[in-house]
Design a protein around this motif. Structure first.
Motif, short mmCIF file in Angstrom:
data_model
loop_
_atom_site.label_atom_id
_atom_site.label_comp_id
_atom_site.label_asym_id
_atom_site.label_seq_id
_atom_site.Cartn_x
_atom_site.Cartn_y
_atom_site.Cartn_z
N ARG A 154 42.42 29.97 42.18
CA ARG A 154 42.18 31.29 41.59
C ARG A 154 43.16 31.58 40.45
NH1 ARG A 154 39.06 34.63 44.67
NH2 ARG A 154 38.63 33.88 46.78
N GLN A 155 42.68 32.32 39.47
CA GLN A 155 43.57 32.89 38.46
C GLN A 155 44.10 34.19 39.01
OE1 GLN A 155 41.53 33.43 34.73
NE2 GLN A 155 42.31 31.48 33.98
N GLY A 191 48.64 26.67 44.71
CA GLY A 191 47.41 26.18 44.11
C GLY A 191 46.71 27.16 43.19
N GLY A 192 47.36 28.29 42.89
CA GLY A 192 46.78 29.26 41.98
C GLY A 192 47.20 29.02 40.55
N GLU A 193 46.49 29.65 39.64
CA GLU A 193 46.84 29.60 38.22
C GLU A 193 47.42 30.95 37.84
OE1 GLU A 193 44.76 29.36 33.82
OE2 GLU A 193 43.58 28.76 35.56
N TRP A 194 48.73 31.01 37.60
CA TRP A 194 49.38 32.27 37.25
C TRP A 194 49.14 32.57 35.79
CZ3 TRP A 194 53.26 34.28 34.10
CH2 TRP A 194 53.71 35.55 34.45
N VAL A 195 48.74 33.82 35.51
CA VAL A 195 48.45 34.27 34.16
C VAL A 195 49.29 35.52 33.88
CG1 VAL A 195 46.63 35.11 32.62
CG2 VAL A 195 46.08 33.45 34.40
N ASP A 196 49.91 35.59 32.71
CA ASP A 196 50.68 36.77 32.33
C ASP A 196 49.76 37.72 31.57
OD1 ASP A 196 52.63 38.62 31.79
OD2 ASP A 196 53.65 37.40 30.27
N ALA A 197 49.14 38.65 32.31
CA ALA A 197 48.22 39.61 31.72
C ALA A 197 48.28 40.92 32.48
CB ALA A 197 46.80 39.05 31.77
N GLU A 198 47.91 41.99 31.81
CA GLU A 198 47.93 43.33 32.41
C GLU A 198 47.08 43.39 33.67
OE1 GLU A 198 47.66 47.65 30.45
OE2 GLU A 198 45.86 46.43 30.13
N VAL A 199 45.90 42.82 33.61
CA VAL A 199 45.01 42.77 34.76
C VAL A 199 44.17 41.49 34.65
CG1 VAL A 199 43.14 44.14 33.71
CG2 VAL A 199 43.38 44.11 36.18
N VAL A 200 43.96 40.84 35.79
CA VAL A 200 43.16 39.63 35.85
C VAL A 200 42.09 39.82 36.91
CG1 VAL A 200 43.16 37.16 36.43
CG2 VAL A 200 45.06 38.14 35.11
N PRO A 257 34.40 33.06 47.73
CA PRO A 257 33.43 34.11 48.04
C PRO A 257 33.87 35.51 47.63
CG PRO A 257 34.61 33.57 50.03
CD PRO A 257 35.14 32.66 48.94
N ALA A 258 35.13 35.75 47.31
CA ALA A 258 35.61 37.11 47.07
C ALA A 258 36.18 37.27 45.66
CB ALA A 258 36.68 37.48 48.10
N THR A 259 35.93 38.41 45.06
CA THR A 259 36.52 38.73 43.76
C THR A 259 37.93 39.27 43.98
OG1 THR A 259 34.36 39.20 42.80
CG2 THR A 259 36.27 40.14 41.68
N LEU A 260 38.86 38.84 43.14
CA LEU A 260 40.26 39.25 43.24
C LEU A 260 40.68 39.92 41.94
CD1 LEU A 260 43.02 39.22 44.70
CD2 LEU A 260 43.38 36.95 43.71
N VAL A 261 41.21 41.14 42.05
CA VAL A 261 41.77 41.88 40.92
C VAL A 261 43.29 41.86 41.10
CG1 VAL A 261 41.94 44.12 39.77
CG2 VAL A 261 39.77 43.41 40.82
N SER A 262 44.03 41.51 40.04
CA SER A 262 45.49 41.49 40.16
C SER A 262 46.14 42.07 38.91
CB SER A 262 46.00 40.07 40.41
OG SER A 262 45.60 39.19 39.37
N SER A 263 47.32 42.66 39.11
CA SER A 263 48.13 43.20 38.02
C SER A 263 49.60 42.91 38.28
CB SER A 263 47.93 44.71 37.86
OG SER A 263 46.73 44.98 37.18
N ARG A 264 50.43 43.06 37.24
CA ARG A 264 51.82 42.63 37.30
C ARG A 264 52.80 43.66 37.83
NH1 ARG A 264 51.90 41.41 31.02
NH2 ARG A 264 51.29 43.57 31.25
N LYS A 265 52.61 44.95 37.44
CA LYS A 265 53.69 45.92 37.66
C LYS A 265 53.16 47.35 37.52
CE LYS A 265 54.75 45.19 32.83
NZ LYS A 265 55.68 44.66 31.87
#
Length: 182
Positions: free
Chosen positions: A125-126, A141-150, A156-164
């Motif tokens: 996952r990103q 095993g994840g791909e870390w991305v430096d972005a406001e929101v990914v 099977p599941a959608t993942l929303v992530s943010s930094r801070k």
């Protein structure tokens, strides 16, 4: 937009960054969703403003007695101590993993991905996070991305992530949009 959607917010007994709990909670409720506070115990949880104690919040459900079957989505607030406590609690980790197993969307911010690493749901996952988690995410095993929101729409599941906390406006808008589409 989230009418009748039930969203679990999983936090430890202490250490949650308050704004990372309250702002997404407010976004869910303003969109018509039902927010529920889940923790590892029944006592009120102690939130923090960085390292200073902030407000306490009443717990609605205990993770060991709760199932992803009862919810449509999950939010994992950050704070350094919060996910560190959660990842050491088997019922909390099992609860998180069950959302992925059932293909339900999950949103996570800041240090929250530590719980995802423990649940073994990061691989392939990103994801973004507080920068100090970059190596942990890559090692899992994840791909870390430096972005406001990914948004990672891996099955099977959608993942929303943010930094801070500074990313909260984009994080809240995106999680509401993703939870609505799910």
């Amino acid at each position: 937009m989230l009418t009748d959607r039930r969203v679990a917010f999983l936090v430890a007994p202490e250490g949650t960054e308050q704004v990372e709990l309250t702002e997404p909670w407010k976004a869910v409720e303003e969109a018509g969703g039902k927010a529920t506070l889940v923790s590892t115990g029944k006592d009120p949880v102690q939130a923090f403003h960085h390292l200073d104690k902030a407000d306490t919040f009443a717990v609605d459900r205990v993770a060991s007695d709760t199932s992803a079957d009862d919810f449509d989505a999950l939010v994992l607030p950050g704070g350094v101590a919060n996910p560190d406590f959660l990842r050491m609690d088997k019922s909390a980790v099992r609860f998180v993993k069950s959302f992925f197993d059932q293909g339900k969307p999950v949103a996570v911010i800041c240090h929250g991905p530590w719980t995802l690493v423990e649940a073994d749901v990061v691989r392939g996952r990103q994801i973004t996070s507080w920068p100090s988690l970059k190596t942990d995410i890559r090692n899992a095993g994840g791909e870390w991305v430096d972005a406001e929101v990914v948004v990672c729409e891996s099955r099977p599941a959608t993942l929303v992530s943010s930094r801070k906390p500074d990313d909260l406006p984009a994080f809240c808008k995106t999680l509401v949009d993703v939870f609505h589409r799910a």
